[in-house]
Design an enzyme around this catalytic site. Structure first.
Site, mmCIF file in Angstrom:
data_model
loop_
_atom_site.group_PDB
_atom_site.id
_atom_site.type_symbol
_atom_site.label_atom_id
_atom_site.label_comp_id
_atom_site.label_asym_id
_atom_site.label_seq_id
_atom_site.Cartn_x
_atom_site.Cartn_y
_atom_site.Cartn_z
ATOM 1 N N LYS A 292 0.836 -1.198 0.000
ATOM 2 C CA LYS A 292 0.000 0.000 0.000
ATOM 3 C C LYS A 292 0.873 1.251 0.000
ATOM 4 O O LYS A 292 2.016 1.230 0.469
ATOM 5 C CB LYS A 292 -0.887 0.036 1.255
ATOM 6 C CG LYS A 292 -1.929 -1.036 1.367
ATOM 7 C CD LYS A 292 -2.707 -0.875 2.677
ATOM 8 C CE LYS A 292 -3.702 -1.997 2.879
ATOM 9 N NZ LYS A 292 -4.830 -1.924 1.949
ATOM 10 N N ARG B 122 -10.233 -11.421 2.313
ATOM 11 C CA ARG B 122 -11.141 -12.451 1.791
ATOM 12 C C ARG B 122 -10.522 -13.841 1.879
ATOM 13 O O ARG B 122 -11.237 -14.837 1.915
ATOM 14 C CB ARG B 122 -11.548 -12.099 0.361
ATOM 15 C CG ARG B 122 -10.431 -12.121 -0.645
ATOM 16 C CD ARG B 122 -10.755 -11.304 -1.886
ATOM 17 N NE ARG B 122 -10.760 -9.880 -1.589
ATOM 18 C CZ ARG B 122 -11.028 -8.930 -2.500
ATOM 19 N NH1 ARG B 122 -11.311 -9.276 -3.732
ATOM 20 N NH2 ARG B 122 -11.008 -7.656 -2.168
#
Length: 482
Positions: A261, A335
């Protein structure tokens, strides 16, 4: 803990309180206030739609706040909460006298949660020098009519238990990530659960995670010096019956892994474990209310870090249900841990009434719904309707997004059963949910809550944990128990 008491008449015990009321209330006709010209002027202002607030000339009270009447029935924009939040954050006294004689139940529930949540402030973490003499809210007196007392007592009891769970979750989530590691979350959960005999903890360490085949959870956590954990909290409020299961994403810090990120995107990533923290808080609230039900909360805990063992784009990992996933983006790690935890939960209790997972999963849901609504994705129509109704009733609302076979191409992989992100960068939130649905057996109702927008409370350019969607899930459970 902030205490409360329901009253039907005033006494000297309310002297020095902060009175919160509305124009036309019988409280303003009390002998101490009815001939006060300042109170009359404040009432007139509130009748015209203007907030009236004073700390002077309002004896025997320390503060009087007269809020326009429409705010007491505003379930949509939360105008009462917006009015009270800055006043409660900097109280002038330790006790509130809340007028409950003409207020919508949903507004009252949200107001009570606001008040009870004052039990936690960031300064309580002990990381900042602060005055030990800062004023704190310690007590709530609730004024009501005699015939409303029993109903309000039940409402207050429920909302206090819900708020206590929210406070526990918020305290955990607000901690810096170097302290709040997967193992720390496990130890803190065990400490908190020890207060309730009906709660018991089951822990899988990194070795057990591998042994039980949770390859997705292992893949996410193996790059960190702080190894992953799977924590199952079991609540045995009944001796038999189906288990309601809740699964929470617990990424204690998310660098994005090798798909790194940017710096600004990492600033709030200690909060990427809010789903897991809120599952813990939910279990504590259920135990406090001593509900007659069997519940399991599963916390999938890992740190998505960069290291020699970090998962790589293009890696393939196998979940505990045997399905393989191509990891084409290491920043789509939530996820992965959820998929394994959902599959594990379904195997742990085949007799499951439903599985609901909650996660700060995608920024896309914030772009779609903003900060007030959680995203709901499910193929089970009754569960969708029940969660939507519970959201409206509790004031912790959801908005349903589509989820069906039209998203199949979004999770296709040439090398594995599934891939963890769509290559076209479209329908990110629903695509993530479509991946998750493969890990819950078709015979178990399942719903996914993306709480990226609602798990944090944002004010003044700063973010803190909000404790949502614990109110939604508690209301849904209470409704389900009927």
């Amino acid at each position: 803990m902030i205490r409360y008491r329901l009253i039907t008449a005033l006494s000297r015990e309310q002297d020095g309180c902060h009175l919160i009321t509305f124009p036309g209330s019988t409280l303003l006709l009390e002998e101490s206030l009815r001939d006060n010209p300042l109170i009359a002027e404040m009432t007139a202002l509130a009748e015209q739609g203007t907030l009236a607030d004073t700390c002077f000339g309002c004896g025997p009270f320390a503060r009087v706040t007269v809020v326009p009447r429409k705010a007491w029935h505003d379930t949509l924009t939360d105008s009462l909460l917006s009015t009270l939040r800055p006043l409660i954050a900097a109280p002038v006294c330790s006790a509130v006298l809340l007028d409950c004689t003409d207020i919508h139940d949903t507004v009252l529930a949200k107001t009570l949660r606001l008040l009870f949540n004052q039990a936690h402030r960031l300064t309580d973490l002990g990381l900042k020098k602060t005055s030990d003499h800062a004023m704190r809210l310690k007590h709530i007196d609730a004024y009501s009519s005699v015939n409303e007392s029993a109903r309000l007592e039940a409402l207050f009891n429920q909302q206090q238990a819900i708020a206590n769970g929210m406070v526990a979750a918020r305290r955990l989530a607000d901690l810096p990530s170097e302290q709040c590691t997967p193992q720390f979350v496990v130890e803190e959960a065990m400490r908190l659960c020890a207060d309730f005999p009906a709660l018991r903890c089951e822990v899988l360490d990194e070795k057990a995670i591998i042994q039980q085949g949770l390859g997705l959870l292992h893949a996410v956590g193996k790059g960190s010096a702080r190894p992953p954990r799977l924590l199952a909290i079991h609540y045995d409020g009944a001796s038999s019956g189906p288990v309601r299961s809740y699964v929470g994403k617990g990424i204690t810090f998310d660098t994005g892994g090798l798909w790194l990120k940017e710096g600004a995107g990492m600033y709030t990533m200690k909060y990427d474990m809010c789903g897991a923290a809120n599952v813990l808080g939910l279990m504590l609230s259920i135990a406090e209310l001593d509900l007659p039900v069997r519940v399991m909360g599963v916390l999938a805990l890992a740190e998505n870090a960069i290291g020699p063992e970090a998962m790589q784009p293009g890696s393939v990992a196998r979940a505990c249900n045997g399905m393989t996933v191509e990891i084409n983006n290491t920043d789509a790690e939530g996820r992965l841990v959820l998929s394994d935890a959902i599959a594990w939960a379904s195997q742990r209790h085949p007799e499951t009434r439903y599985i609901i997972d909650l996660a700060t999963l995608t920024g896309a849901v914030v772009k779609a719904l903003g900060y007030e609504l959680s995203g709901l994705m499910t193929q089970d129509t009754p569960l969708r309707h029940a969660l939507t109704a519970a959201g409206e009733q509790s004031g912790d609302e959801v908005w349903s997004l589509p989820l069906d076979a039209r998203f199949t191409k979004q999770t296709e992989s040439a090398i594995a059963d599934l891939c963890n992100t769509p290559t076209n960068n479209a329908a990110i939130s629903a695509s993530a949910a479509w991946l998750l649905h493969h890990f819950c057996p078709a015979n178990i109702p399942w719903a996914h809550l993306d709480v990226s927008g609602t798990a944090l409370w944002r004010e003044g350019g700063k973010s803190v944990a909000s404790g949502r969607p614990i109110p939604l899930l508690m209301q849904h459970l209470l409704n389900d128990l009927g």
